[in-house]
Design a protein around this motif. Structure first.
Motif, short mmCIF file in Angstrom:
data_model
loop_
_atom_site.label_atom_id
_atom_site.label_comp_id
_atom_site.label_asym_id
_atom_site.label_seq_id
_atom_site.Cartn_x
_atom_site.Cartn_y
_atom_site.Cartn_z
N LEU A 187 1.62 7.95 -2.44
CA LEU A 187 1.05 8.24 -3.75
C LEU A 187 -0.36 7.70 -3.88
O LEU A 187 -1.26 8.35 -4.38
CB LEU A 187 1.95 7.63 -4.84
N GLU A 188 -0.56 6.49 -3.37
CA GLU A 188 -1.85 5.84 -3.58
C GLU A 188 -2.07 4.76 -2.53
O GLU A 188 -1.13 4.09 -2.13
CB GLU A 188 -1.85 5.21 -4.99
N VAL A 189 -3.30 4.61 -2.09
CA VAL A 189 -3.62 3.51 -1.18
C VAL A 189 -4.58 2.57 -1.89
O VAL A 189 -5.62 2.99 -2.40
CB VAL A 189 -4.27 4.04 0.12
N ILE A 190 -4.20 1.31 -1.95
CA ILE A 190 -5.03 0.32 -2.63
C ILE A 190 -6.10 -0.19 -1.66
O ILE A 190 -5.79 -0.80 -0.64
CB ILE A 190 -4.18 -0.89 -3.10
N ALA A 191 -7.36 0.09 -2.01
CA ALA A 191 -8.46 -0.27 -1.11
C ALA A 191 -8.54 -1.77 -0.88
O ALA A 191 -8.83 -2.23 0.23
CB ALA A 191 -9.79 0.24 -1.69
N PHE A 192 -8.24 -2.53 -1.92
CA PHE A 192 -8.35 -3.99 -1.85
C PHE A 192 -7.66 -4.62 -0.64
O PHE A 192 -8.26 -5.36 0.12
CB PHE A 192 -7.81 -4.61 -3.14
N ASP A 193 -6.37 -4.30 -0.46
CA ASP A 193 -5.62 -4.95 0.62
C ASP A 193 -4.85 -3.96 1.50
O ASP A 193 -4.02 -4.36 2.31
CB ASP A 193 -4.67 -5.99 0.05
N GLY A 194 -5.13 -2.69 1.33
CA GLY A 194 -4.47 -1.69 2.17
C GLY A 194 -3.02 -1.44 1.83
O GLY A 194 -2.32 -0.71 2.54
N SER A 195 -2.52 -2.05 0.77
CA SER A 195 -1.13 -1.78 0.39
C SER A 195 -1.04 -0.39 -0.19
O SER A 195 -2.04 0.20 -0.59
CB SER A 195 -0.63 -2.83 -0.61
N LEU A 196 0.17 0.19 -0.18
CA LEU A 196 0.27 1.54 -0.69
C LEU A 196 1.48 1.76 -1.58
O LEU A 196 2.52 1.13 -1.40
CB LEU A 196 0.20 2.60 0.41
N SER A 197 1.29 2.68 -2.48
CA SER A 197 2.36 3.05 -3.38
C SER A 197 3.03 4.29 -2.80
O SER A 197 2.36 5.29 -2.52
CB SER A 197 1.76 3.33 -4.76
N ILE A 198 4.32 4.22 -2.58
CA ILE A 198 5.03 5.34 -1.95
C ILE A 198 6.25 5.75 -2.74
O ILE A 198 6.80 4.97 -3.54
CB ILE A 198 5.49 4.98 -0.51
N GLN A 199 6.67 7.00 -2.51
CA GLN A 199 7.92 7.46 -3.10
C GLN A 199 8.91 7.75 -1.97
O GLN A 199 8.64 8.56 -1.08
CB GLN A 199 7.69 8.74 -3.92
N ILE A 200 10.04 7.06 -1.99
CA ILE A 200 11.06 7.23 -0.96
C ILE A 200 12.08 8.25 -1.44
O ILE A 200 12.73 8.01 -2.46
CB ILE A 200 11.76 5.88 -0.66
N GLU A 201 12.19 9.35 -0.75
CA GLU A 201 13.03 10.47 -1.20
C GLU A 201 12.68 10.76 -2.65
O GLU A 201 11.51 10.98 -2.92
CB GLU A 201 14.53 10.14 -1.02
N ASP A 202 13.66 10.73 -3.57
CA ASP A 202 13.31 11.03 -4.95
C ASP A 202 13.40 9.81 -5.87
O ASP A 202 13.60 9.92 -7.07
CB ASP A 202 14.23 12.15 -5.47
N GLU A 203 13.25 8.64 -5.24
CA GLU A 203 13.36 7.41 -6.00
C GLU A 203 12.08 7.12 -6.80
O GLU A 203 11.08 7.82 -6.66
CB GLU A 203 13.62 6.23 -5.04
N GLU A 204 12.18 6.04 -7.57
CA GLU A 204 11.02 5.55 -8.31
C GLU A 204 9.95 5.07 -7.32
O GLU A 204 10.30 4.53 -6.28
CB GLU A 204 11.43 4.35 -9.19
N PRO A 205 8.67 5.22 -7.65
CA PRO A 205 7.60 4.74 -6.78
C PRO A 205 7.72 3.23 -6.53
O PRO A 205 8.20 2.51 -7.41
CB PRO A 205 6.32 5.04 -7.58
N ARG A 206 7.30 2.79 -5.33
CA ARG A 206 7.22 1.35 -5.09
C ARG A 206 6.06 1.03 -4.17
O ARG A 206 5.52 1.90 -3.50
CB ARG A 206 8.52 0.79 -4.57
N THR A 207 5.71 -0.22 -4.16
CA THR A 207 4.55 -0.63 -3.39
C THR A 207 4.98 -1.36 -2.12
O THR A 207 5.87 -2.20 -2.16
CB THR A 207 3.65 -1.55 -4.22
N VAL A 208 4.33 -1.00 -1.01
CA VAL A 208 4.60 -1.72 0.25
C VAL A 208 3.27 -2.18 0.84
O VAL A 208 2.21 -1.64 0.53
CB VAL A 208 5.35 -0.82 1.26
N SER A 209 3.36 -3.18 1.70
CA SER A 209 2.14 -3.80 2.24
C SER A 209 1.52 -2.97 3.37
O SER A 209 2.15 -2.06 3.90
CB SER A 209 2.48 -5.18 2.79
#
Ligand SMILES: [Mn+2]
Ligand SMILES: [Mn+2]
Ligand SMILES: [Mn+2]
Ligand SMILES: [Mn+2]
Lengths: 220, 220
Positions: A187-209
């Motif tokens: 969904l989104e890549v955070i420029a600050f630390d390279g972490s990203l917001s992802i959607q796994i299958e049809d779940e709620e979005p979450r952030t991973v490092s």
DNA sequence: TATAAAAGTTAGACTAACCTAACAAATAAA
DNA sequence: TTTATTTGTTAGGTTAGTCTAACTTTTATA
């Protein structure tokens, strides 16, 4: 006939040759570190493997598998990954438990066993970690895969394999309900630390490092 | 943690204790012969096993498993027979092929593996040779069985287990289409040499030797 | 019961796989 | 291009599991 230990050295060398993509060579210390022995020990074994024509090697030089050596190493890797698949598929082991036991099972000597096992498992192409299982003839199926971190925001992909096979990572994936084949949308890549917001299958979005995204192989 | 070799000594001792029904003890030479090593080698190992409290033994004396030793030996036998069953049932090995591979598989260390394997096989009670598979708690199912040679002419029985597990005998049985559970009727016993005329299931009568009848366990 | 045979032990040696400590070669840095 | 660092080897030692050859104890036999 190769000893348990000789087999482990050959397999280590093969693994290292995959790791060092550019040059499939390895050094003594590298080997020793990988196998958890001292460099002096590796030197001794390397001499023996050279004597048996399984590696090319000379004093202070780099180490390379010969054709025979490579053939043997691939056979061991094949057994390892078939057993992992067996444990995972048939015996309900979780994917962070299979490796340890497969390390032992890969040394069982019986041509018939390997081939029958493969048949029993329906000729799987990939092991529980998404790694390719060598065929009886030594061929290794290749799957085009990229690191999750290499994708652009907005793109979708499927999990192909794990780069990091540590228990901690595997259990984290399990908690996120991510397994081989799981669909992920960036969904989104955070420029600050390279972490990203992802959607796994049809779940709620979450952030991973970023570390997370660098540890997972995906298919576009 | 027991070594591969130590495990083999313990299992040998257990097997010998079954063989010598009256006295479950074994001698050094007997052990050595069974394991295919020299008596001197066995003496050394016996000292080590005694040190670890796995056997009771003193110089020039007989050898006996301690409780811990027996527990360990039974666990190995359990693995051996479960693996034989797996190879036979799931991988289409014939009953003269399973033993050799199980000799290796029995040394794989993983409590989870054994128990999951047992579950996968549906908690079998007997292995492909008709031998009882010890339970997780160490109990060994017992089946009342007699040698075929002990039956009177006219009586019927079912094959329960093989006493002789040699390849030659097992392959002969296979040729006769005899397996565990096969029905056999004794038609006649020849006084001259102890050979007997039998009917296998509903086949034509055939004659087998006394040696044969002494090698097969049946259930009345 | 004396002696022969069988059963078991000890001493000393070997190989595989490991180690530590000291050294040598190759490579990187100054 | 010296010097320092990293990399790899050698020498010598340990442990597990094996062996042969010589010896000792136990058991069987005359
Ligand atoms: Mn693995
Ligand atoms: Mn794997
Ligand atoms: Mn068996
Ligand atoms: Mn069996």
């Amino acid at each position: 006939m190769l000893s348990y230990t000789e087999e482990n050295y050959l397999k280590a060398l093969l693994k290292l040759s995959f790791q060092n993509e550019d040059k499939p060579e390895a050094g003594t210390n590298e080997m020793a570190a990988y196998l958890g022995v001292k460099p002096a020990t590796a030197t001794d074994m390397l001499k023996k493997l050279k004597e048996k024509d399984l590696v090319t090697y000379q004093k202070y030089g780099k180490i390379l598998l010969t054709d025979t050596g490579k053939k043997n190493a691939i056979a061991i890797l094949r057994k390892h990954r078939l057993w992992e698949t067996f444990l995972y598929e048939k015996l309900d082991f979780s994917w962070d438990e299979v490796h340890e036991v497969a390390e032992q099972l890969e040394h069982i000597q019986s041509a018939k066993l390997v081939d029958k096992l493969e048949e029993f498992l329906n000729f799987p192409e990939f092991d529980p970690h998404g790694d390719p299982i060598p065929k009886a003839n030594g061929e290794i199926p290749i799957l085009a895969k990229t690191l999750l971190s290499a994708l652009e925001p907005g793109s979708s992909c499927k999990v192909a394999a794990v780069k990091d096979t540590s228990t901690l990572f595997l259990q984290y994936l399990q908690k996120l309900q991510i397994t081989i084949g799981t669909k992920i949308k960036i969904l989104e890549v955070i420029a600050f630390d390279g972490s990203l917001s992802i959607q796994i299958e049809d779940e709620e979005p979450r952030t991973v490092s970023m570390k997370f995204a660098d540890s997972l192989f995906v298919q576009r």
